[in-house]
Enzyme design. Sequence first.
Site, PDB file in Angstrom:
ATOM      1  N   GLY A  69       0.800  -1.212   0.000  1.00  0.00           N
ATOM      2  CA  GLY A  69       0.000   0.000   0.000  1.00  0.00           C
ATOM      3  C   GLY A  69       0.832   1.262   0.000  1.00  0.00           C
ATOM      4  O   GLY A  69       1.712   1.463  -0.821  1.00  0.00           O
ATOM      5  N   SER A  70       0.589   2.102   0.964  1.00  0.00           N
ATOM      6  CA  SER A  70       1.025   3.489   0.931  1.00  0.00           C
ATOM      7  C   SER A  70       2.530   3.675   1.014  1.00  0.00           C
ATOM      8  O   SER A  70       3.233   2.988   1.766  1.00  0.00           O
ATOM      9  CB  SER A  70       0.357   4.257   2.078  1.00  0.00           C
ATOM     10  OG  SER A  70       0.791   5.590   2.094  1.00  0.00           O
TER      11      SER A  70
END
Length: 641
Positions: A69-70
């Site tokens: 993800g991020s």
Amino acid sequence: MQAPGYSQSQQCICPMAPITITGETLYSDVGISFWGGIDPLNGNVIDTTHPLYGKCVKDSILCIPSGRGSCTGSQVMLELCLNGNGPKAILLRDVDAILCTGAVIAEEFFNDENISIPMICAVGKEMFSQLHQNGEEKAMITIESHRDTEDVVIRINNINGKTEIRSKNLLAMKSTLSFDGCGGKSQQTDQTISQAEKLAESVVQRIGCISGATELIPINSAHIDAVTYIGEGGLRFAQRLVELGGKVKVPTTLNSQSTDRRRWQELGIDANVATNANSVGDAYLELGCEMSFTCAPYLLPNKPSKGDNIMWGESNAVVFSNSVLGARTEKYADYFDICAAIVGFVGHTGVHVSENRKPSIVIDATNFIRVHLLPEIRTDAVDEKESGIDSFYPVMGWLSGNLSDGRIPLILGFDLLPPMSRDNLKAFCAAFGTTGSSPLFHMSNITPEAMGDSVINEMIQSCGDRRIEFSKEDVMGAYTTLDSGKQSGDEISLVALGNPHLSVEEMKDLIDIISLDDRPKHDNVKVVATLGRQIQSKGDRLGYTKRLEDFGVTLINDTCWCMLLHPPIIPSNPSAKILTNSGKYAHYGPGLTNCSIRFGSMYQCIEAAKSGKIGSNKTTVMSWLRPFSTHTFIRHIRKIR
């Protein structure tokens, strides 16, 4: 340099003194995004979709395949290092430069403080499987090494005796990369470059080595994700770069920061929150970055072209630039991003290398789309909006990221559908970047590197027998996971739009849906959309802004939903429910806001804005879900190993 896994007060003067780390494992075979997954203030796992939800990483030996993800995971890592709430060690299956970056920044910029930096090792697939003891999450592990050496011995105590793994301490790797001979750098000396650039060079070299780079290459542009404020450490880091004379060397845009810079008072944002957020933004502007503040830089006029080597942060932007534009960038960590912009170089590794852009797993949606979706496709413009087909793409992006398990996938079957719009691809990329750790996917006859039967067949062959076909259970499981607040009821307090930032086309789509009837916005529902300044300026000229505001939509610039964490934007009532059409926000929202999150189409969002509820009238089930929505499915997403 501080010994990983120990605070300064625990250091031994002897450089060859042994380092021993002992603790209980916190194990999962599912990667976790530190941003939106772990609270930087206390180390608690807040990702409600993750198997470790509710656990605390503090003082643990955290065993995960990788981050995911991020790109902001490095920011969380830095804050955990500075406040002492991080793990003692992190044992990974795969090298993860994002997590390593947070620790490297702590060492390079805060090594004179009493901080605790975890040892980080990548043990490989075979050895990683041995970290798990009999299906239990916890086992005792001892890690031994010497200060300033790479070699690490990991001893696992399980019911079958002791297992020994030899690995490398990634943070102790010696840099083998040099700027000598790099274009433009050879003319500079230690006397002509700033202290900020010297530190930035060290960060770029160290992360390049950790990532396996053998040389450095110049970049054409940069996009900085680190402009968000999540703690004091990130602000101090940016301000120190300014104090030490840092300036970017390539055109550099800024991601969303943590508040609307111009309207924070009008929006009721707390003054302390706004001050910290704007201070971070101010520092990056002083470093020479452009006044952009958008999480969708690919909507700007100066987007990169196919084959360009760039350095972009922000997971959705990275996936879009690689997959849709054909540019080349790793999923670069916050803080590394500005360091690379200051020196103008990155390591020649990962998807910068042509060979590394080949897919290694096929994800086949052909049968699912042909049997279950095509019969429901409506070509009439009004029916298409009401059908909620736009929500299909974030669901499939979220699922594809999950099933790809870190590999670059070739996704089949989407070319059977009507042509995907840029906004469909934007929604897919954002959701893919949320659950996937790969910065790139290929989509047959849609993305630029997967065009033509011969190219696609060659890609399929390169994947061997690694192939997954979407099933009804997979798709319905993904949808119900994103619509996690369904059991809490249908009444909606807030409709959250624009994650990633709205495009001009989406502004028009919203107006078209609003105009389907003359019902006003419900008094009890707040509708908020985030978008970049440049896009809103276009909307102003086209009359879109006024029409949306007349309906009651609040438009916010400079920030995005993953940074809007508090009242008054986020409801203060703990029983309030937020409706979004973003797969990314549906994933992160529950952990970031402590609110129930409902997921739906753009049409459902406007219908709920008018009626106060999701699921009213004919929008109870989006048409693409109807063929199998009456069945009961287990909420389980298959994983491939």
